[in-house]
Scaffold this motif. Structure first.
Motif, PDB file in Angstrom:
ATOM      1  N   VAL A  33      10.426   9.374  19.288  1.00 17.95           N
ATOM      2  CA  VAL A  33       9.057   9.436  18.749  1.00 17.95           C
ATOM      3  C   VAL A  33       8.956   8.625  17.457  1.00 17.95           C
ATOM      4  O   VAL A  33       7.955   7.937  17.210  1.00 17.95           O
ATOM      5  N   THR A  34      10.010   8.656  16.642  1.00  7.77           N
ATOM      6  CA  THR A  34       9.975   7.912  15.382  1.00  7.77           C
ATOM      7  C   THR A  34      10.088   6.407  15.639  1.00  7.77           C
ATOM      8  O   THR A  34       9.424   5.602  14.960  1.00  7.77           O
ATOM      9  N   ALA A  35      10.888   6.031  16.631  1.00 10.71           N
ATOM     10  CA  ALA A  35      10.971   4.612  17.003  1.00 10.71           C
ATOM     11  C   ALA A  35       9.610   4.109  17.481  1.00 10.71           C
ATOM     12  O   ALA A  35       9.163   3.016  17.094  1.00 10.71           O
ATOM     13  N   LEU A  36       8.918   4.897  18.306  1.00 14.76           N
ATOM     14  CA  LEU A  36       7.599   4.487  18.803  1.00 14.76           C
ATOM     15  C   LEU A  36       6.573   4.437  17.664  1.00 14.76           C
ATOM     16  O   LEU A  36       5.710   3.551  17.645  1.00 14.76           O
ATOM     17  N   LEU A  37       6.679   5.371  16.728  1.00 12.64           N
ATOM     18  CA  LEU A  37       5.807   5.323  15.553  1.00 12.64           C
ATOM     19  C   LEU A  37       6.016   4.018  14.803  1.00 12.64           C
ATOM     20  O   LEU A  37       5.053   3.315  14.462  1.00 12.64           O
ATOM     21  N   ASN A  38       7.271   3.670  14.542  1.00 12.23           N
ATOM     22  CA  ASN A  38       7.564   2.437  13.808  1.00 12.23           C
ATOM     23  C   ASN A  38       7.084   1.208  14.575  1.00 12.23           C
ATOM     24  O   ASN A  38       6.519   0.276  13.992  1.00 12.23           O
ATOM     25  N   LEU A  39       7.286   1.202  15.885  1.00 15.18           N
ATOM     26  CA  LEU A  39       6.858   0.064  16.708  1.00 15.18           C
ATOM     27  C   LEU A  39       5.338  -0.051  16.762  1.00 15.18           C
ATOM     28  O   LEU A  39       4.795  -1.155  16.855  1.00 15.18           O
ATOM     29  N   SER A  40       4.650   1.082  16.684  1.00 15.07           N
ATOM     30  CA  SER A  40       3.181   1.070  16.788  1.00 15.07           C
ATOM     31  C   SER A  40       2.510   0.430  15.578  1.00 15.07           C
ATOM     32  O   SER A  40       1.312   0.149  15.608  1.00 15.07           O
ATOM     33  N   LEU A  41       3.265   0.189  14.517  1.00 12.80           N
ATOM     34  CA  LEU A  41       2.698  -0.461  13.337  1.00 12.80           C
ATOM     35  C   LEU A  41       2.355  -1.930  13.614  1.00 12.80           C
ATOM     36  O   LEU A  41       1.601  -2.542  12.871  1.00 12.80           O
ATOM     37  N   HIS A  42       2.905  -2.472  14.703  1.00  9.16           N
ATOM     38  CA  HIS A  42       2.524  -3.819  15.158  1.00  9.16           C
ATOM     39  C   HIS A  42       1.386  -3.670  16.173  1.00  9.16           C
ATOM     40  O   HIS A  42       1.520  -2.963  17.176  1.00  9.16           O
ATOM     41  N   ASP A  43       0.268  -4.323  15.909  1.00  9.57           N
ATOM     42  CA  ASP A  43      -0.946  -4.084  16.690  1.00  9.57           C
ATOM     43  C   ASP A  43      -0.768  -4.296  18.181  1.00  9.57           C
ATOM     44  O   ASP A  43      -1.282  -3.511  18.988  1.00  9.57           O
ATOM     45  N   GLN A  44      -0.064  -5.325  18.588  1.00 10.29           N
ATOM     46  CA  GLN A  44       0.100  -5.564  20.024  1.00 10.29           C
ATOM     47  C   GLN A  44       0.903  -4.464  20.705  1.00 10.29           C
ATOM     48  O   GLN A  44       0.695  -4.166  21.887  1.00 10.29           O
ATOM     49  N   ASN A  45       1.820  -3.853  19.954  1.00  5.03           N
ATOM     50  CA  ASN A  45       2.600  -2.752  20.525  1.00  5.03           C
ATOM     51  C   ASN A  45       1.747  -1.510  20.772  1.00  5.03           C
ATOM     52  O   ASN A  45       2.050  -0.707  21.662  1.00  5.03           O
ATOM     53  N   LYS A  46       0.691  -1.324  19.972  1.00  3.03           N
ATOM     54  CA  LYS A  46      -0.191  -0.165  20.181  1.00  3.03           C
ATOM     55  C   LYS A  46      -0.701  -0.126  21.621  1.00  3.03           C
ATOM     56  O   LYS A  46      -0.668   0.914  22.286  1.00  3.03           O
ATOM     57  N   ALA A  47      -1.194  -1.267  22.100  1.00  3.98           N
ATOM     58  CA  ALA A  47      -1.741  -1.327  23.451  1.00  3.98           C
ATOM     59  C   ALA A  47      -0.662  -1.079  24.498  1.00  3.98           C
ATOM     60  O   ALA A  47      -0.898  -0.382  25.502  1.00  3.98           O
ATOM     61  N   VAL A  48       0.534  -1.608  24.270  1.00  4.81           N
ATOM     62  CA  VAL A  48       1.645  -1.432  25.221  1.00  4.81           C
ATOM     63  C   VAL A  48       2.054   0.040  25.280  1.00  4.81           C
ATOM     64  O   VAL A  48       2.300   0.595  26.364  1.00  4.81           O
ATOM     65  N   ILE A  49       2.114   0.695  24.123  1.00  6.75           N
ATOM     66  CA  ILE A  49       2.494   2.109  24.062  1.00  6.75           C
ATOM     67  C   ILE A  49       1.472   2.968  24.805  1.00  6.75           C
ATOM     68  O   ILE A  49       1.831   3.842  25.602  1.00  6.75           O
TER      69      ILE A  49
END
Length: 247
Positions: free
Chosen positions: A52-68
């Protein structure tokens, strides 16, 4: 691979994505997001926490938000919000907040049942957990349906209670969310029933400058169309501090 190996890999991805924007891009492009999402439902709490913390950190990049979001993570983040460790719950709330920065995700997050466990975190979480829940609720409750869900989930009482808290920085945040909920009829009714007018009048008298602004805005919403609420406002002694502020 064994759970231990997956846990170790998730922990390393978490660290790599923590502070470096270029790493977030590379990790997102590598397919790691799709591998991390199933770990949110892992029975091992530490694996879940790293994921969950890895996904939180990755979500800080806008393009990753959509992928998540497209990978079905929202339901699993809500699951973590209900079942995880204290840290996992806090980081799940932050990850949902990050995803809610995309307007199209707000409805999905509410529909997937995020609001009741956010209210539970608001009631029972640590100081940090309450702040995370407050901020996420604020972002979600710009949407009409989520305002209704928040009122139904019992968000108003803990919000009113937080208005009176001093020194935690949460009173102002609570008033902002109350102001949002006061935009719907059920929200207005619940705020009045839970003693919100008295708490807001006290904030006008003793709150911070910003707190006073938010309190007045919410009281205006509560009283503009209600003779009954105007009467309650007068009975709570609001006129002297309001006159003082007007001058």
């Amino acid at each position: 691979s064994s759970v231990a190996i997956k846990r170790s890999a998730a922990a390393k991805l978490r660290l790599l994505a923590k502070n470096r924007a270029d790493n977030r891009v590379l990790i997102g492009e590598s397919g790691a997001i799709q591998a991390l999402i199933p770990l949110l439902r892992c029975n091992d709490p530490w694996t879940q926490e790293h994921a969950v913390t890895a996904l939180l950190n990755l979500s800080l990049h806008d393009q990753n938000k959509a992928v998540i979001a497209a990978g079905g993570a929202i339901k699993s983040l809500v699951w973590v919000l209900k079942t995880g460790t204290e840290t996992s719950k806090q980081n799940a709330a932050c990850a949902l907040l990050s995803l809610a920065l995309l307007e199209e995700n707000k409805g999905s997050i509410g529909a997937c049942g995020a609001i009741p466990p956010l209210v539970s975190l608001l009631l029972n979480g640590s100081c940090r957990g309450k702040k995370d829940a407050l901020t996420t609720l604020y972002k979600l409750c710009t949407l009409q349906q989520n305002k209704e869900r928040a009122v139904t989930a019992g968000a108003v009482k803990p919000l009113v209670d937080l208005v009176a808290e001093e020194g935690t920085g949460m009173a102002e945040k609570a008033m902002v969310v109350l102001s949002s909920l006061a935009a719907i009829d059920d929200g207005k009714e619940a705020i009045v029933e839970e003693g919100g007018i008295a708490a807001l009048v006290e904030a006008i008298e003793d709150g911070s400058v910003k707190g006073k602004e938010f309190a007045i805005l919410t009281l205006l919403q509560l009283c503009s169309d209600s003779v009954r609420n105007r009467g309650l406002l007068v009975r709570e002694g609001a006129i002297p501090p309001l006159v003082g502020l007007s001058q």
